[in-house]
Design a protein around this motif. Sequence first.
Motif, PDB file in Angstrom:
ATOM      1  N   ASP A  23     -59.234  39.898  52.176  1.00 16.26           N
ATOM      2  CA  ASP A  23     -58.044  40.515  51.588  1.00 16.26           C
ATOM      3  C   ASP A  23     -57.443  39.550  50.558  1.00 16.26           C
ATOM      4  OD1 ASP A  23     -55.616  41.575  50.883  1.00 16.26           O
ATOM      5  OD2 ASP A  23     -54.996  42.070  52.928  1.00 16.26           O
ATOM      6  N   ARG A  81     -53.153  47.628  60.786  1.00 17.67           N
ATOM      7  CA  ARG A  81     -53.594  46.860  59.609  1.00 17.67           C
ATOM      8  C   ARG A  81     -54.007  45.439  59.991  1.00 17.67           C
ATOM      9  NH1 ARG A  81     -50.240  44.227  54.644  1.00 17.67           N
ATOM     10  NH2 ARG A  81     -52.069  43.267  53.700  1.00 17.67           N
ATOM     11  N   LYS A 111     -57.326  45.182  62.031  1.00 16.59           N
ATOM     12  CA  LYS A 111     -58.528  45.309  61.212  1.00 16.59           C
ATOM     13  C   LYS A 111     -58.747  44.043  60.395  1.00 16.59           C
ATOM     14  CE  LYS A 111     -61.046  48.703  58.581  1.00 16.59           C
ATOM     15  NZ  LYS A 111     -61.476  47.830  57.464  1.00 16.59           N
TER      16      LYS A 111
END
Length: 273
Positions: A177, A261, A264
């Motif tokens: 991310d 969120r 994951k």
Amino acid sequence: MIQHAEINETSPFDLAQQAAQVIAQRTGVARHDIALVLGSGWGQAANLIGEVVAEVPAAEVPGFHAPAVAGHVPVMRSIRTEGGRHVLVLGSRTHYYEGKGVRAVAHGMRTAAACGATIAVLTNGCGGVNPDWAPGQPVLIRDHINLTGASPLEGATFVDLTDLYSQRLRDLAHEVDSSLPEGVYAQFPGPHYETPAEVKMAGILGADLVGMSTTLEAIAAREAKMEVLAISLVTNHAAGISPTALSHEEVIEAGAQAGPRISKLLATIVERL
Ligand code: 8IG
């Protein structure tokens, strides 16, 4: 000080060895690769990491205590990832504010190292000093300010903390991310939250996040030669950053909201470690 009182007791490293033996026995996993500590708001995050091989009540492992905080999970889990790595998940931590001493705070990391873990992933819930971070925002810890006045190290144990929060592991997290912000985490002793003036001070000192955990554990992990990745979940604006007051319920709520969120995110990061 404490060293003299404890000089004839079991050494913290012997106690960690004993705990590791029990964990190996009870889980059937001789060596764990990764330690994962779940903080406030992260309770469900381990569920996607892999298959639960075994669960052991923390209170049955030498040196561990039943947790003091509502919303924390009193079990250790051994999880096997898809890639076949073994993750020791500590569902709760001993906080400095519990007054059980710094050895109790560091015991989880020392046990994980004795179990074979070479990577420690520390998570926490914290207050955000940076007003741009809304509750629910995960943040990578880049560095810390330890405001407890304590250390998990005893005697003339000089440990370099220049790169305590591994650049390699932060890079890996950013591959998962790239939008994850990084910040400096200041650990206050707690258990009270800060005053607005203390939050302002922390900001002036360079902190982006304020909390009551993680830094002492990270130091213990580094002493044990583990690589450290730490991720905070901003569960509330720190005192004075927003006009509303803080509550533990707000913390639990933000964790529940962000749960899917961050679960994951954490699972994807751990798979790559
Ligand atoms: I969750 O605002 C959580 N933990 N010190 N300050 C401190 N610890 C915290 C906070 C906070 N929120």
